[in-house]
Scaffold this motif. Structure first.
Motif, mmCIF file in Angstrom:
data_model
loop_
_atom_site.group_PDB
_atom_site.id
_atom_site.type_symbol
_atom_site.label_atom_id
_atom_site.label_comp_id
_atom_site.label_asym_id
_atom_site.label_seq_id
_atom_site.Cartn_x
_atom_site.Cartn_y
_atom_site.Cartn_z
ATOM 1 N N LEU A 72 1.682 -3.675 1.135
ATOM 2 C CA LEU A 72 2.797 -3.264 1.098
ATOM 3 C C LEU A 72 3.988 -3.321 -0.811
ATOM 4 N N TRP A 73 3.282 -4.401 -1.336
ATOM 5 C CA TRP A 73 3.021 -4.504 -2.206
ATOM 6 C C TRP A 73 3.894 -3.464 -3.281
ATOM 7 N N THR A 74 3.357 -2.402 -3.359
ATOM 8 C CA THR A 74 3.993 -1.115 -4.064
ATOM 9 C C THR A 74 5.297 -0.817 -3.316
ATOM 10 N N LEU A 75 5.891 -1.272 -2.567
ATOM 11 C CA LEU A 75 6.889 -0.961 -2.010
ATOM 12 C C LEU A 75 7.927 -2.189 -2.458
ATOM 13 N N ILE A 76 8.060 -3.058 -3.284
ATOM 14 C CA ILE A 76 8.737 -3.759 -3.820
ATOM 15 C C ILE A 76 9.980 -2.873 -4.628
ATOM 16 N N PRO A 77 8.787 -2.246 -5.171
ATOM 17 C CA PRO A 77 9.690 -1.908 -6.622
ATOM 18 C C PRO A 77 10.690 -0.986 -6.152
ATOM 19 N N LEU A 78 10.606 -0.153 -5.132
ATOM 20 C CA LEU A 78 11.121 1.022 -3.752
ATOM 21 C C LEU A 78 12.375 0.286 -3.379
ATOM 22 N N SER A 181 9.845 -7.575 7.778
ATOM 23 C CA SER A 181 9.234 -7.095 9.485
ATOM 24 C C SER A 181 8.868 -6.699 9.661
ATOM 25 N N GLY A 182 8.734 -6.472 10.885
ATOM 26 C CA GLY A 182 7.093 -5.673 11.397
ATOM 27 C C GLY A 182 7.454 -4.274 11.371
ATOM 28 N N ASP A 183 7.089 -3.092 10.359
ATOM 29 C CA ASP A 183 7.167 -1.443 10.272
ATOM 30 C C ASP A 183 8.288 -1.761 9.255
ATOM 31 N N GLY A 184 8.160 -3.054 8.462
ATOM 32 C CA GLY A 184 9.265 -3.263 7.242
ATOM 33 C C GLY A 184 8.833 -2.200 6.357
ATOM 34 N N GLY A 185 7.589 -1.747 5.647
ATOM 35 C CA GLY A 185 7.474 -0.338 5.112
ATOM 36 C C GLY A 185 7.785 0.377 5.127
ATOM 37 N N ALA A 186 8.084 0.794 6.436
ATOM 38 C CA ALA A 186 8.552 2.203 6.957
ATOM 39 C C ALA A 186 10.082 2.078 7.140
#
Ligand code: BTN
Length: 252
Positions: A72-78, A181-186
């Motif tokens: 999920l770290w790759t989603l930090i910039p998004l 949170s749950g499903d945070g990436g999505a």
């Protein structure tokens, strides 16, 4: 521990990302945010230079110590791009677009760039999130006028840096919590997709070190990579490089 912003104002530094990384190595907690009036060696994505003259931009770098699965770290910039967009609406009444992966643009000209870096520190891995927002057009050299813009140019008003920073940190706090949170990436992918004209059906030219090709965007992978469908129907997953809009007709 909840994300608690702690702002450190400096006058001139080579790069707020380098300074925040140095502080993270020395044990700085999550939330420490280094802000400078000027950067003398500002850094951009893909080893580019980020021109950062005094008082023309918001130059800020935030220390994160994410309790997230590594994927999920790759989603930090998004997550950061979504937050900057929200902050610009909140503080400057300015609606913007997100260009993959995390440029904030208006009228196809760039207003903000984001540079995320991960580092190992004695107390664990940290992410340094650097955000550069052009406040006035003095933030970038005149030859970039066709591709860059500023909050002042886009709104006709001189933005207040502190108010924008406060809106930004409050948006980051909410979105970062959401990512955990749950499903945070999505949820972050859904917010990014809803607020980017580049997410689906955009004709683009993709350029990276390895290749250059054209295609239509077809949404994001779970890690934030961009799916691009080429003319021969092949879908290529883009994880690095630049994306530029291509006009599909003279009216575009
Ligand atoms: C990009 O290439 O679009 C990313 C630009 C990121 C610039 C910001 S300004 C604050 C922080 N410190 C840096 O040296 N870079 C980032």
């Amino acid at each position: 521990m909840p994300f608690t912003p702690q702002i450190i104002y400096l006058d001139s530094v080579p790069s707020t990302n380098t300074e925040a990384a140095r502080r993270a190595q020395a044990g700085a907690p999550e939330g420490v945010t280094v802000v400078a009036n000027e950067q003398t060696a500002g850094r951009g994505r893909l080893d580019r230079h980020w021109v950062s003259p005094p008082n023309a931009g918001l130059y800020a770098s935030i220390v994160f110590r994410p309790a997230l699965k590594l994927e999920l770290w790759t989603l930090i910039p998004l997550m950061a791009a979504v937050s900057v967009r929200e902050a610009l609406i909140d503080s400057c009444d300015l609606d913007t677009d997100i260009k993959w992966p995390n440029d904030i643009i208006t009228g196809e000209r760039k207003l903000c760039g984001i540079l995320a870096e991960t580092i190992d520190t004695k107390i664990g891995r940290a992410a340094i999130l650097g955000i550069g927002i052009n406040l006035t057009s003095a933030a970038f050299p005149a030859p970039l006028r066709d591709v860059a813009t500023s909050v002042e140019e886009a709104t006709g008003k001189t933005p207040n840096r502190e108010s924008l920073l406060n809106s930004l940190l409050s948006a980051v706090e909410s979105r970062y919590e959401e990512l955990h949170s749950g499903d945070g990436g999505a949820k972050i992918i859904a917010k990014w997709t809803a607020n980017s004209s580049y997410a689906n059906g955009k004709k683009v030219l993709v350029t990276s070190e390895e290749m250059s090709f054209e295609g239509l965007t077809r949404g994001l992978e779970r890690d934030g990579a961009l799916r691009v469908e080429t003319d021969n129907g092949e879908t290529i997953i883009v994880r690095a490089g630049d994306v530029a809009r291509l006009r599909s007709s003279v009216r575009d």
